[in-house]
Design a protein around this motif. Structure first.
Motif, PDB file in Angstrom:
ATOM      1  N   THR A 167     -83.229  -3.835  63.289  1.00 21.73           N
ATOM      2  CA  THR A 167     -83.585  -4.510  62.046  1.00 21.73           C
ATOM      3  C   THR A 167     -82.306  -5.105  61.467  1.00 21.73           C
ATOM      4  OG1 THR A 167     -83.298  -2.481  60.745  1.00 21.73           O
ATOM      5  CG2 THR A 167     -85.516  -2.960  61.591  1.00 21.73           C
ATOM      6  N   PHE A 168     -82.423  -5.768  60.314  1.00 16.15           N
ATOM      7  CA  PHE A 168     -81.268  -6.460  59.758  1.00 16.15           C
ATOM      8  C   PHE A 168     -80.956  -5.990  58.343  1.00 16.15           C
ATOM      9  CE2 PHE A 168     -83.039  -9.253  62.970  1.00 16.15           C
ATOM     10  CZ  PHE A 168     -81.914  -9.643  63.671  1.00 16.15           C
ATOM     11  N   ARG A 169     -79.730  -6.319  57.901  1.00 13.93           N
ATOM     12  CA  ARG A 169     -79.311  -6.054  56.525  1.00 13.93           C
ATOM     13  C   ARG A 169     -78.434  -7.209  56.049  1.00 13.93           C
ATOM     14  NH1 ARG A 169     -75.910  -3.017  59.777  1.00 13.93           N
ATOM     15  NH2 ARG A 169     -73.669  -3.105  59.288  1.00 13.93           N
ATOM     16  N   THR A 170     -78.391  -7.399  54.748  1.00 10.06           N
ATOM     17  CA  THR A 170     -77.572  -8.468  54.186  1.00 10.06           C
ATOM     18  C   THR A 170     -77.268  -8.166  52.727  1.00 10.06           C
ATOM     19  OG1 THR A 170     -77.379 -10.876  53.958  1.00 10.06           O
ATOM     20  CG2 THR A 170     -79.501  -9.916  53.422  1.00 10.06           C
ATOM     21  N   PHE A 171     -76.254  -8.864  52.181  1.00 11.72           N
ATOM     22  CA  PHE A 171     -75.827  -8.668  50.802  1.00 11.72           C
ATOM     23  C   PHE A 171     -75.845 -10.006  50.069  1.00 11.72           C
ATOM     24  CE2 PHE A 171     -73.770  -5.476  53.393  1.00 11.72           C
ATOM     25  CZ  PHE A 171     -73.783  -4.317  52.637  1.00 11.72           C
TER      26      PHE A 171
END
Length: 242
Positions: A167-171
Motif C-alpha cells: 500500500t502507499f503513504r504520503t504527506f
C-alpha cells in the motif's frame, strides 16, 4: 540479500577458528502503474528505507541515501530504463487484467491524521502535517482549508512512499502561523472512500494555557535552584566561620 562477514579468533595453541556471520537485507525495486492512469511510481528500497526514486516529469533521479544508491546505479542509464519500463508496465497491466477477466479493482482506504510539526505557540510560524497511509491504489487528493476557506499558499506534498504490504503513504504540509480560534482541515479523497475523509485541527485556548504553564514551571524551577544555591552558600560560609 545475504552478506558474509568473516570473524577470526586466534587460540593460545596457535590455531584459529573462522565463523561466518550471516546478515540479511531486503532490497525492493518498486514499479507501479495503472490502466488509463498517467501516474507512475518507480523507486528503490533497502530495509524499508528509500534509496532513490525517479521523477519522470522533471526527468531526474532523487537520491534519498546517496551513499548507498550511488554504488548501484548510473543516473543516466536508470532514467532511460525507467522511461521504457513505464510503457512496459502499462502494457503488462492491461494484458494481465484482460487475461484475468478484468477482476474488480482492489481498494484500500487511507488512514489519515493531522498534527503540528512543532509545539504550537500562538504567533509563531509552524507546519501542519496531514499524513495518509495504507491506501491503494495510488491516486489520492489532499487539500487544506482555513476557517472553511480553501488554502493553497504554503502547501506542499511529498511523493508517494510504499509500505511493506505494497500500500502507499504520503504527506501534505501547510505552513501556518497559529492564531487563537483558527480552524484548519485536511480533506482526503480516494477511490476506496465513499466520501472524503476530513481531519480538523483547532488552535484553541489550551495552546496559550500550555505556553503559560510552561513559563510558570520554568520560573518555579529557576527559583528552586536559586534557593538551593543560597542554602549551599550559607552552609559553606557557616562551616568556614567555625
Amino acid at each position: 540479500m545475504k552478506a558474509l562477514v568473516p570473524i577470526v579468533v586466534s587460540l593460545a595453541a596457535g590455531l584459529s577458528i573462522t565463523w561466518a556471520l550471516e546478515i540479511r537485507h531486503r532490497f525492493r525495486q518498486l514499479m507501479s502503474c495503472e490502466t488509463n492512469v498517467t501516474q507512475f511510481e518507480f523507486d528503490w528500497e533497502m530495509d524499508q528505507d528509500e534509496l532513490l526514486y525517479v521523477d519522470l516529469d522533471k526527468k531526474q533521479i532523487v537520491q534519498r541515501l546517496p551513499e548507498f544508491a550511488e554504488q548501484w546505479c548510473r543516473p543516466e542509464s536508470l532514467l532511460a530504463e525507467t522511461q521504457i519500463n513505464r510503457e512496459i508496465c502499462k502494457t503488462n497491466v492491461e494484458y494481465f487484467a484482460r487475461e484475468a477477466g478484468l477482476p474488480p479493482e482492489k481498494k484500500v482506504a487511507p488512514q489519515t491524521m493531522v498534527y503540528a510539526e512543532n509545539l504550537t505557540v500562538l504567533g509563531q510560524l509552524n507546519t501542519l502535517i496531514c499524513f495518509a497511509s495504507g491506501f491503494y491504489p495510488m491516486p489520492i487528493k489532499m487539500s487544506w482549508t482555513k476557517n472553511v476557506q480553501p488554502v493553497t499558499e504554503g502547501v506542499s506534498r511529498s511523493q508517494l512512499y510504499s509500505n511493506e504490504d505494497f500500500t502507499f503513504r504520503t504527506f501534505s504540509y501547510l505552513t501556518f502561523t497559529p492564531a487563537l480560534g483558527d480552524v484548519y482541515s485536511c480533506r482526503v479523497e480516494h477511490r476506496a472512500l465513499t466520501e472524503p475523509d476530513t481531519k480538523i485541527y483547532v488552535v484553541d485556548v489550551n495552546t496559550e494555557s500550555d505556553t503559560r504553564e510552561t513559563a510558570l514551571c520554568g520560573a518555579g524551577l529557576a527559583l528552586g535552584l536559586l534557593g538551593v544555591a543560597l542554602g549551599l552558600f550559607f552552609l559553606i560560609k557557616g562551616n568556614h566561620c567555625n
